[in-house]
Write a protein that holds these residues in place. Structure first.
Motif, PDB file in Angstrom:
ATOM      1  N   ILE A 208     -46.079 -98.754  33.671  1.00 31.74           N
ATOM      2  CA  ILE A 208     -47.360 -98.094  33.909  1.00 31.74           C
ATOM      3  C   ILE A 208     -48.390 -99.114  34.389  1.00 31.74           C
ATOM      4  O   ILE A 208     -48.538-100.194  33.796  1.00 31.74           O
ATOM      5  CB  ILE A 208     -47.858 -97.425  32.610  1.00 31.74           C
ATOM      6  CG1 ILE A 208     -46.805 -96.435  32.103  1.00 31.74           C
ATOM      7  CG2 ILE A 208     -49.205 -96.738  32.833  1.00 31.74           C
ATOM      8  CD1 ILE A 208     -47.062 -95.941  30.701  1.00 31.74           C
ATOM      9  N   GLU A 210     -52.482 -99.715  35.269  1.00 36.16           N
ATOM     10  CA  GLU A 210     -53.823 -99.227  35.000  1.00 36.16           C
ATOM     11  C   GLU A 210     -54.825-100.045  35.795  1.00 36.16           C
ATOM     12  O   GLU A 210     -54.598-101.226  36.075  1.00 36.16           O
ATOM     13  CB  GLU A 210     -54.142 -99.336  33.505  1.00 36.16           C
ATOM     14  CG  GLU A 210     -53.216 -98.530  32.617  1.00 36.16           C
ATOM     15  CD  GLU A 210     -53.523 -98.733  31.144  1.00 36.16           C
ATOM     16  OE1 GLU A 210     -54.545 -99.385  30.838  1.00 36.16           O
ATOM     17  OE2 GLU A 210     -52.758 -98.249  30.296  1.00 36.16           O
ATOM     18  N   GLY A 211     -55.911 -99.412  36.156  1.00 38.61           N
ATOM     19  CA  GLY A 211     -56.990-100.119  36.842  1.00 38.61           C
ATOM     20  C   GLY A 211     -56.891-100.125  38.354  1.00 38.61           C
ATOM     21  O   GLY A 211     -57.808-100.583  39.034  1.00 38.61           O
ATOM     22  N   LYS A 213     -57.158 -98.480  41.825  1.00 41.93           N
ATOM     23  CA  LYS A 213     -57.775 -97.333  42.479  1.00 41.93           C
ATOM     24  C   LYS A 213     -57.571 -97.371  43.991  1.00 41.93           C
ATOM     25  O   LYS A 213     -57.422 -96.335  44.634  1.00 41.93           O
ATOM     26  CB  LYS A 213     -59.279 -97.292  42.158  1.00 41.93           C
ATOM     27  CG  LYS A 213     -59.580 -97.109  40.671  1.00 41.93           C
ATOM     28  CD  LYS A 213     -61.068 -97.095  40.421  1.00 41.93           C
ATOM     29  CE  LYS A 213     -61.379 -96.910  38.925  1.00 41.93           C
ATOM     30  NZ  LYS A 213     -62.838 -96.928  38.660  1.00 41.93           N
ATOM     31  N   THR A 217     -50.101 -96.563  42.778  1.00 40.45           N
ATOM     32  CA  THR A 217     -49.094 -97.071  41.846  1.00 40.45           C
ATOM     33  C   THR A 217     -47.742 -97.212  42.525  1.00 40.45           C
ATOM     34  O   THR A 217     -47.005 -98.175  42.274  1.00 40.45           O
ATOM     35  CB  THR A 217     -48.982 -96.126  40.639  1.00 40.45           C
ATOM     36  OG1 THR A 217     -50.240 -96.114  39.935  1.00 40.45           O
ATOM     37  CG2 THR A 217     -47.882 -96.578  39.691  1.00 40.45           C
ATOM     38  N   ARG A 300     -46.816-101.895  30.193  1.00 45.64           N
ATOM     39  CA  ARG A 300     -48.129-101.526  30.729  1.00 45.64           C
ATOM     40  C   ARG A 300     -48.753-102.767  31.359  1.00 45.64           C
ATOM     41  O   ARG A 300     -48.695-103.875  30.797  1.00 45.64           O
ATOM     42  CB  ARG A 300     -49.048-100.973  29.649  1.00 45.64           C
ATOM     43  CG  ARG A 300     -48.467 -99.786  28.881  1.00 45.64           C
ATOM     44  CD  ARG A 300     -49.443 -99.262  27.857  1.00 45.64           C
ATOM     45  NE  ARG A 300     -50.474 -98.464  28.486  1.00 45.64           N
ATOM     46  CZ  ARG A 300     -50.384 -97.143  28.636  1.00 45.64           C
ATOM     47  NH1 ARG A 300     -49.308 -96.502  28.191  1.00 45.64           N
ATOM     48  NH2 ARG A 300     -51.353 -96.460  29.212  1.00 45.64           N
ATOM     49  N   LYS A 302     -52.364-104.016  33.338  1.00 49.44           N
ATOM     50  CA  LYS A 302     -53.748-103.733  33.742  1.00 49.44           C
ATOM     51  C   LYS A 302     -54.132-104.692  34.867  1.00 49.44           C
ATOM     52  O   LYS A 302     -53.993-105.908  34.737  1.00 49.44           O
ATOM     53  CB  LYS A 302     -54.694-103.924  32.551  1.00 49.44           C
ATOM     54  CG  LYS A 302     -56.179-103.726  32.867  1.00 49.44           C
ATOM     55  CD  LYS A 302     -56.503-102.279  33.207  1.00 49.44           C
ATOM     56  CE  LYS A 302     -58.006-102.064  33.434  1.00 49.44           C
ATOM     57  NZ  LYS A 302     -58.785-102.200  32.191  1.00 49.44           N
TER      58      LYS A 302
END
Length: 849
Positions: A208, A210-211, A213, A217, A300, A302
């Motif tokens: 995963i 995150e962050g 934009k 992904t 995960r 970030k």
């Protein structure tokens, strides 16, 4: 007599509390020892206990103690001696005793207890295949001293082996079992047992991000070349080093992949992107309960993207040799392009295509050239770059040195180099020299390492070429299936032969080599009705001063239909061909020095005895002669002879016999078939081209094209029955017994894309994608996928270059220095009833290329 451990020096060194003096009992004698005023003794003698298996002189040398040496008591020399012996890792215990003190002399005894030696080791709890691989990697053998370091290293290697496979919970325990049979005296023998519990393979349940934009992904997941979750294959095809990627977790490769993500951001203008944090933890237990939380992981990551930047103004300072607009053109970065530091450095310092700015300078002698890009302005999303150049002076080559050649003579290597003492330094010339050395085939390609050693004081440079001799001889023991027959081949090729050393006994190691000549002897047969013998010799530098090659060859072929008929039968037939050829090849300097021109004269004698060259042939008895002249112009800029990644290979060849009928003026309208072809007449033009494009990583696109046309002078004689084109199938030339040319097209039966009597014109096109899986000194192996098409026509007027039979398929190639290139392909032909479909093709050498 009891001996007392001499611990006083150690107490003295450690500073343990003790009185100023004491009485020490050694045997039955008491001695006064004053710790505050050490006394110097002479070592009067040293005896040993437990040193039966060691050289006592070496033990004393290591300990730093010798009879006759002066030693202070108390002092640190004894403690140092114990420490030195202990560090050897050979002993479980080291003790030094005082046996007596006699006047100013002191006597010691060194007692040693050896560490056990390993009789054998075994690994429990693993598969046999893994066990065999582990035994190779652990690098321990019977007779090794069993130390804690050896045991720890072995356990770590076992763990690393299974961590690489995704078993992150692997546990390794060690047991030592006494070997009572081999333990004798002071020698202690043990068996070492490694008990391995691999646990279950740990998979990544979810990966995963995150962050993120600005970049999706899915795009980031594609940068994780070695780390994927269990569902990744549903989203993408992942091709990594020739194998399907798995979802195993490996920390080292995971960290590499995180760096790949950052690099991807940087290459798209996000220069401040970074990984904020990453974490790995067990996944919740699956609903079906089949896998525990220890079998699946959640990963995960970030990321911080930052702003996207673009290049604005790029300026140069310090350049006097080349104008800024020319440098900017070679930099190939436009205003408004995404800020990409990697691209900037690549086009500034080293681009494999040789179009970078450094190449411009270094190919013109500016070895001491330096270029430093500096960010001089950042405004909003735009960055100004100033490239500061220090051109330096031109450097000339002082010495050219070759190291590592133990068989090949220096002159054979030097004549191939494009760097000469006194020449201006040129990086391109060094790379070209490396290519030429690799093309020779005498050295292991990966070992050819050019090195430039600048001499700052006089502005010169020494060029050193480091090489490692490879196996220059090939033993050919090969087989293939083609034209409905199994063909066996045996031969010997010596690629670095030396004729002048034939009578030099010292040069036979086991054969005389070193002068770069080529000698080849070959025999081919199907075991029943076909055989062929051939031999050739090549001198690549005729005269020794210029790259001009002289080759001579001889051969004899025999084929019969005796497999089906008895020789005494009236239906029996056979064909015998004997021939010879001589060629002269010279390297050209124009248009560039990748071009060569070759002239050759060949003679063939055909003897037909009730033999049909093809169905419907009218010439089945008699003798024919073929004397032709050929000229070939070719250019070869491939960067490697085995697995090229860039460059091209193009050739156009023309062959012609004299127009005997026109020269003699004879009337051929009434002559027999034997008289008509007693001296064959024809002319031919053949073209072939191969272009390599490095797509990404080691993946290479190879585009190929071939064309051939055979004509005649007199339509009353027509097309020669010898030397026609037969298209389709494997392309194995070994059974091209009547001089025909075999053109492979995979996915079709042999020769089925030509008229039954052969063709006078053909065309063939190929696209191949190649991916290496092994590149080493012992073998190079690559996989390939292809699209191919070809066709042929008897009459030139029927020629339609794009009316072709199409196919596609997969294949593998294996190159081994001792056996050459072999391979197998599966092809599927899409066109033609009964001739296409699924086919497996075998290749020897370049037969399918």
């Amino acid at each position: 007599m009891k001996k007392i451990l001499f611990i006083l020096p150690l107490l003295f060194v450690l500073g343990l509390p003790c009185s100023g003096s004491a009485q020490v009992v050694v045997g039955n004698q008491e001695y006064d020892i004053d710790y505050l005023t050490p006394k110097t003794y002479e070592i009067g003698g040293i005896t040993f206990v437990g040193a039966e298996n060691y050289d006592t002189r070496m033990i004393l040398l290591i300990a730093g103690l010798q009879v006759g040496d002066q030693i202070r008591v108390p002092g640190d020399k004894l403690a140092t001696a114990v420490d030195r012996l202990w560090k050897q890792g050979l002993f479980e215990d080291v003790q030094i005793y005082v046996t007596r003190i006699q006047g100013d002399k002191i006597f010691f005894e060194i007692e040693l207890r050896s560490r056990p030696k390993m009789t054998m080791f075994q690994i429990n709890g693993v598969k046999k295949g893994d066990k065999d691989k582990l035994k190779e990697e652990m690098k321990i053998v019977s007779g090794d001293v069993v130390t804690e370091n050896m045991l720890t290293t072995s356990r770590n290697r076992i763990r690393a082996f299974y961590l690489e496979k995704g078993y992150t919970n692997v546990k390794v325990a060690t047991r030592l079992e006494d070997d009572t049979l081999l333990s004798k005296g002071n020698e202690h023998r043990v068996n070492v047992i490694f008990d391995v519990n691999t646990g279950k393979r740990v998979k990544i349940d979810s990966l995963i991000f995150e962050g993120n934009k600005q970049i999706s992904t899915n795009k980031l997941l594609q940068q994780m070349k070695n780390t994927h979750d269990v569902n990744y294959y549903k989203k993408f095809f992942v091709w990594t080093k020739g194998f399907w990627s798995t979802s195993k977790y490996q920390e080292a490769k995971f960290n590499e992949d995180l760096q790949n993500v950052v690099n991807y951001y940087n290459e798209n203008g996000y220069r401040d992107a970074r990984i904020v944090w990453d974490t790995v933890y067990p996944a919740p237990k699956a609903a079906d309960g089949k896998e525990s939380s220890q079998d699946r992981l959640i990963v995960r990551v970030k990321v911080y993207e930052g702003s996207k930047f673009v290049f604005r103004n790029i300026t140069f300072t310090g350049n006097t040799i080349y104008p800024s607009d020319l440098l900017l053109k070679h930099l190939r970065i436009e205003k408004g392009d995404p800020y990409n530091r990697t691209l900037l450095e690549t086009n500034l310092r080293y681009n494999p295509s040789g179009t970078d700015i450094s190449s411009m300078y270094m190919d013109n002698g500016y070895l001491f050239f330096r270029a430093t890009p500096v960010e001089v302005g950042v405004e909003d999303d735009s960055i100004d770059i100033e490239i500061r150049i220090v051109e330096g002076k031109q450097a000339r080559i002082k010495n050219v040195i070759v190291e590592g050649n133990t068989l090949t003579n220096d002159r054979v290597i030097m004549r191939e180099l494009h760097t000469r003492p006194g020449d201006l330094f040129s990086r391109d010339a060094i790379l070209r020299s490396r290519r030429e050395l690799a093309t020779l085939g005498y050295f292991k390609e990966e070992s050819i390492m050019p090195d430039a050693k600048p001499n700052d004081q006089d502005g010169t440079v020494d060029i050193i070429y480091k090489v490692e001799e490879g196996n220059t001889s090939q033993i050919q023991l090969q087989g293939g299936y083609g034209n409905k027959m199994i063909i066996g081949q045996i031969g010997l090729t010596l690629n670095n032969f030396s004729v002048r050393n034939i009578f030099n006994k010292k040069a036979w190691q086991p054969l005389p080599v070193g002068d770069g000549q080529k000698l080849s002897i070959n025999a081919v047969t199907n075991g029943t009705y076909y055989y062929s013998f051939s031999g050739s010799f090549t001198e690549p530098w005729l005269g020794g001063r210029r790259p001009q090659t002289l080759s001579v060859s001889l051969y004899h072929h025999f084929i019969s239909n005796g497999y089906f008929y008895q020789k005494s039968s009236s239906s029996y037939g056979d064909l015998r061909i004997s021939g010879a050829g001589v060629s002269f090849t010279r390297r050209l300097k124009w248009p560039d020095d990748y071009f060569i021109i070759s002239h050759n004269i060949t003679y063939k004698h055909y003897n037909l005895n009730n033999y049909y060259l093809f169905k419907g042939s009218s010439f089945i008895n008699g003798k024919a002669n073929d004397l032709s002249y050929g000229i070939t112009i070719s250019r070869n800029s491939l960067d490697s002879p085995i697995y090229p990644r860039s460059g091209s290979e193009i050739s156009i060849a023309g062959y012609a016999t004299p127009p005997y009928t026109a020269l003699s003026g004879r009337d051929v309208s009434t002559v027999t078939e034997e008289d008509k072809f007693r001296w064959t007449e024809y002319y031919k033009i053949n073209f072939r081209g191969s272009w390599m494009l490095n797509l990404v990583g080691d993946v290479v696109l190879n585009a190929k094209a071939r064309f051939g046309w055979m004509g005649y002078y007199d339509k009353r004689i027509g097309l020669s029955p010898f030397g026609r084109y037969f298209v389709g199938g494997d392309g194995l030339q070994a059974y091209a017994y009547d001089g025909r040319e075999i053109i492979p097209v995979r996915g079709y039966d042999d020769s089925k894309l030509s008229p039954q009597e052969g063709a006078s014109i053909f065309t063939r096109y190929t696209l191949e994608v190649r991916q290496p899986i092994i590149e080493s000194a012992s073998a190079t192996i690559w996989l390939l996928g292809f699209l191919e098409g070809g066709n042929s026509w008897y009459n030139v007027k029927d020629f339609q270059p794009f009316n072709i039979y199409n196919s596609a398929g997969l294949g593998v190639r294996v190159f081994m220095p001792m056996f050459g290139l072999i391979g197998v392909d599966w092809g599927y032909g899409f066109d033609g009833v009964g001739i296409g479909g699924s086919h497996v093709h075998f290749s020897i050498g370049q037969s399918l290329d």
